[in-house]
Scaffold this motif. Structure first.
Motif, PDB file in Angstrom:
ATOM      1  N   ALA A  22       0.859  -1.182   0.000  1.00 54.17           N
ATOM      2  CA  ALA A  22       0.000   0.000   0.000  1.00 54.17           C
ATOM      3  C   ALA A  22       0.894   1.229   0.000  1.00 54.17           C
ATOM      4  CB  ALA A  22      -0.892  -0.009   1.232  1.00 54.17           C
ATOM      5  N   GLY A  23       0.533   2.217  -0.779  1.00 52.67           N
ATOM      6  CA  GLY A  23       1.327   3.437  -0.825  1.00 52.67           C
ATOM      7  C   GLY A  23       2.493   3.403  -1.783  1.00 52.67           C
ATOM      8  N   ALA A  24       2.677   2.297  -2.529  1.00 49.26           N
ATOM      9  CA  ALA A  24       3.768   2.206  -3.508  1.00 49.26           C
ATOM     10  C   ALA A  24       3.266   2.687  -4.861  1.00 49.26           C
ATOM     11  CB  ALA A  24       4.288   0.776  -3.612  1.00 49.26           C
ATOM     12  N   MET A  25       4.018   3.598  -5.467  1.00 46.74           N
ATOM     13  CA  MET A  25       3.661   4.080  -6.796  1.00 46.74           C
ATOM     14  C   MET A  25       4.914   4.468  -7.567  1.00 46.74           C
ATOM     15  SD  MET A  25       2.043   7.840  -5.968  1.00 46.74           S
ATOM     16  CE  MET A  25       2.010   8.283  -7.677  1.00 46.74           C
ATOM     17  N   VAL A  26       4.805   4.396  -8.890  1.00 45.56           N
ATOM     18  CA  VAL A  26       5.910   4.749  -9.784  1.00 45.56           C
ATOM     19  C   VAL A  26       5.412   5.843 -10.711  1.00 45.56           C
ATOM     20  CG1 VAL A  26       7.438   3.937 -11.628  1.00 45.56           C
ATOM     21  CG2 VAL A  26       6.874   2.420  -9.711  1.00 45.56           C
TER      22      VAL A  26
END
Length: 166
Positions: free
Chosen positions: A25-29
């Motif tokens: 959760a909270g991981a983005m690229v």
């Protein structure tokens, strides 16, 4: 001077299948435009354990020009807003695109964030319709780097010993 075994790899088709889901959760690229200080800070955090120095040896004007090029794309992995890794491409918009730098800050390793960053970044690079993506990796890189690149679709096409400044 130091001798390194360098492996050159290429990818001639975009990733197949669905994009990787975020492993946390909270991981983005996202493709980001970083200023010199932000780029160097992230570059050091990712690269010091594997002895990256190419960008550190550049003068600030040269680095600023590189980062300003439309063909230079920096994809940043963020976890809960904190920079956790980067994927740098040079030559975006051209037939051959080089993946020049890829890695995670060590404390973010081992959580499946690397394959997520790589997959999202490769898909973005392929959206510009290159003929191929290519990279080189060497004996100083993370021990699992080549295997991760292979799983992503890269295949080795050359290998040789090269001498670099120590």
């Amino acid at each position: 001077m130091v001798d390194l075994l360098v492996t050159y790899m290429e990818m001639i088709a975009p990733p197949s299948g669905d994009a990787f889901a975020a492993p946390a959760a909270g991981a983005m690229v996202a493709h980001e435009t970083l200023d010199i200080a932000g780029f160097v800070s992230l570059y050091r955090a990712v690269g010091e354990p594997v002895q990256w120095d190419q960008r550190l040896r550049m003068g600030s004007g040269e680095l600023e020009r590189l980062l300003a090029l439309a063909s230079t794309h920096i994809h940043v992995l963020r976890v809960d807003g904190e920079a956790a890794g980067l994927c740098e491409f040079n030559g975006v918009g051209q037939a051959d695109v080089e993946l020049t730098h890829f890695g995670l800050i060590p404390r973010f390793q081992g959580r499946k964030l690397g394959p997520f960053l790589l997959d999202r970044s490769l898909r973005a690079a392929w959206s510009h319709r290159p003929r191929r993506l290519w990279l080189h990796t060497d004996t100083f890189d993370h021990p699992g780097a080549q295997e991760m690149y292979r799983r992503a679709g890269f295949k080795p096409y050359a290998q040789r010993m090269e001498t670099f400044p120590d």
